[in-house]
Design a protein around this motif. Structure first.
Motif, PDB file in Angstrom:
ATOM      1  N   ILE A 152      14.477 120.073 114.917  1.00 41.87           N
ATOM      2  CA  ILE A 152      13.325 120.159 114.429  1.00 41.87           C
ATOM      3  C   ILE A 152      13.071 120.280 113.750  1.00 41.87           C
ATOM      4  CG2 ILE A 152      11.235 120.912 114.570  1.00 41.87           C
ATOM      5  CD1 ILE A 152      11.470 122.185 117.446  1.00 41.87           C
ATOM      6  N   ILE A 153      14.200 121.060 112.292  1.00 42.15           N
ATOM      7  CA  ILE A 153      13.766 121.147 111.248  1.00 42.15           C
ATOM      8  C   ILE A 153      14.963 120.059 110.824  1.00 42.15           C
ATOM      9  CG2 ILE A 153      15.466 122.642 109.822  1.00 42.15           C
ATOM     10  CD1 ILE A 153      15.077 125.324 110.867  1.00 42.15           C
ATOM     11  N   ILE A 177      14.451 116.634 111.458  1.00 38.00           N
ATOM     12  CA  ILE A 177      13.502 115.995 111.817  1.00 38.00           C
ATOM     13  C   ILE A 177      11.924 116.117 110.549  1.00 38.00           C
ATOM     14  CG2 ILE A 177      11.503 114.574 113.135  1.00 38.00           C
ATOM     15  CD1 ILE A 177      13.456 115.262 115.810  1.00 38.00           C
ATOM     16  N   LEU A 178      11.756 117.026 110.430  1.00 41.06           N
ATOM     17  CA  LEU A 178      10.699 117.458 109.417  1.00 41.06           C
ATOM     18  C   LEU A 178      11.430 117.402 107.880  1.00 41.06           C
ATOM     19  CD1 LEU A 178       9.225 120.938 110.665  1.00 41.06           C
ATOM     20  CD2 LEU A 178       8.286 118.358 110.611  1.00 41.06           C
ATOM     21  N   ASP A 179      13.072 117.725 107.917  1.00 36.47           N
ATOM     22  CA  ASP A 179      13.310 117.390 106.470  1.00 36.47           C
ATOM     23  C   ASP A 179      13.420 116.130 106.257  1.00 36.47           C
ATOM     24  OD1 ASP A 179      15.165 118.355 104.328  1.00 36.47           O
ATOM     25  OD2 ASP A 179      16.527 117.582 105.129  1.00 36.47           O
ATOM     26  N   ILE A 214      11.156 114.017 107.048  1.00 36.24           N
ATOM     27  CA  ILE A 214      10.408 113.455 106.907  1.00 36.24           C
ATOM     28  C   ILE A 214       9.610 113.245 105.475  1.00 36.24           C
ATOM     29  CG2 ILE A 214       7.539 113.396 107.738  1.00 36.24           C
ATOM     30  CD1 ILE A 214       8.956 113.363 110.984  1.00 36.24           C
ATOM     31  N   LEU A 215       9.679 114.907 104.988  1.00 35.73           N
ATOM     32  CA  LEU A 215       9.585 114.926 104.104  1.00 35.73           C
ATOM     33  C   LEU A 215      10.329 114.407 102.981  1.00 35.73           C
ATOM     34  CD1 LEU A 215       9.197 119.216 105.086  1.00 35.73           C
ATOM     35  CD2 LEU A 215       7.266 117.274 103.847  1.00 35.73           C
ATOM     36  N   GLN A 216      12.007 114.161 103.343  1.00 33.10           N
ATOM     37  CA  GLN A 216      12.475 113.346 101.893  1.00 33.10           C
ATOM     38  C   GLN A 216      11.751 112.666 101.723  1.00 33.10           C
ATOM     39  OE1 GLN A 216      16.604 113.112 102.966  1.00 33.10           O
ATOM     40  NE2 GLN A 216      16.891 112.194 101.264  1.00 33.10           N
ATOM     41  N   TYR A 217      11.579 111.690 102.757  1.00 29.09           N
ATOM     42  CA  TYR A 217      10.771 110.327 103.070  1.00 29.09           C
ATOM     43  C   TYR A 217       9.261 110.376 102.073  1.00 29.09           C
ATOM     44  CZ  TYR A 217       9.225 105.289 104.003  1.00 29.09           C
ATOM     45  OH  TYR A 217       8.395 105.015 103.962  1.00 29.09           O
TER      46      TYR A 217
END
Length: 68
Positions: free
Chosen positions: A51-52, A54-56, A58-61
């Motif tokens: 989960i972390i 995937i969130l990373d 998404i936030l990087q994109y």
């Protein structure tokens, strides 16, 4: 002042007697319970790591999209 050191020496065996008594109260898990709980901890850690990650991504994109 000389009395305080003799009191400290007398209190140390009492302390260790208390520690020994508390250790006798501990109930250690059996092998089956320990194995199940260890597998649960590893499983939850892997899921949270995913989960972390995937969130990373998404936030990087999102940050790259805003900067460029």
């Amino acid at each position: 002042m000389g009395n305080s050191s003799s009191e400290e020496k007398a209190s140390k065996p009492k302390f260790f007697d208390g520690v020994k008594a508390e250790f006798k109260k501990i109930t250690w898990p059996d092998r089956d319970l320990l194995l199940r709980q260890s597998v649960a901890v590893v499983g939850v850690s892997i899921v949270l790591g995913g989960i972390i990650a995937i969130l990373d991504m998404i936030l990087q994109y999102a940050v790259d999209f805003l900067v460029k």
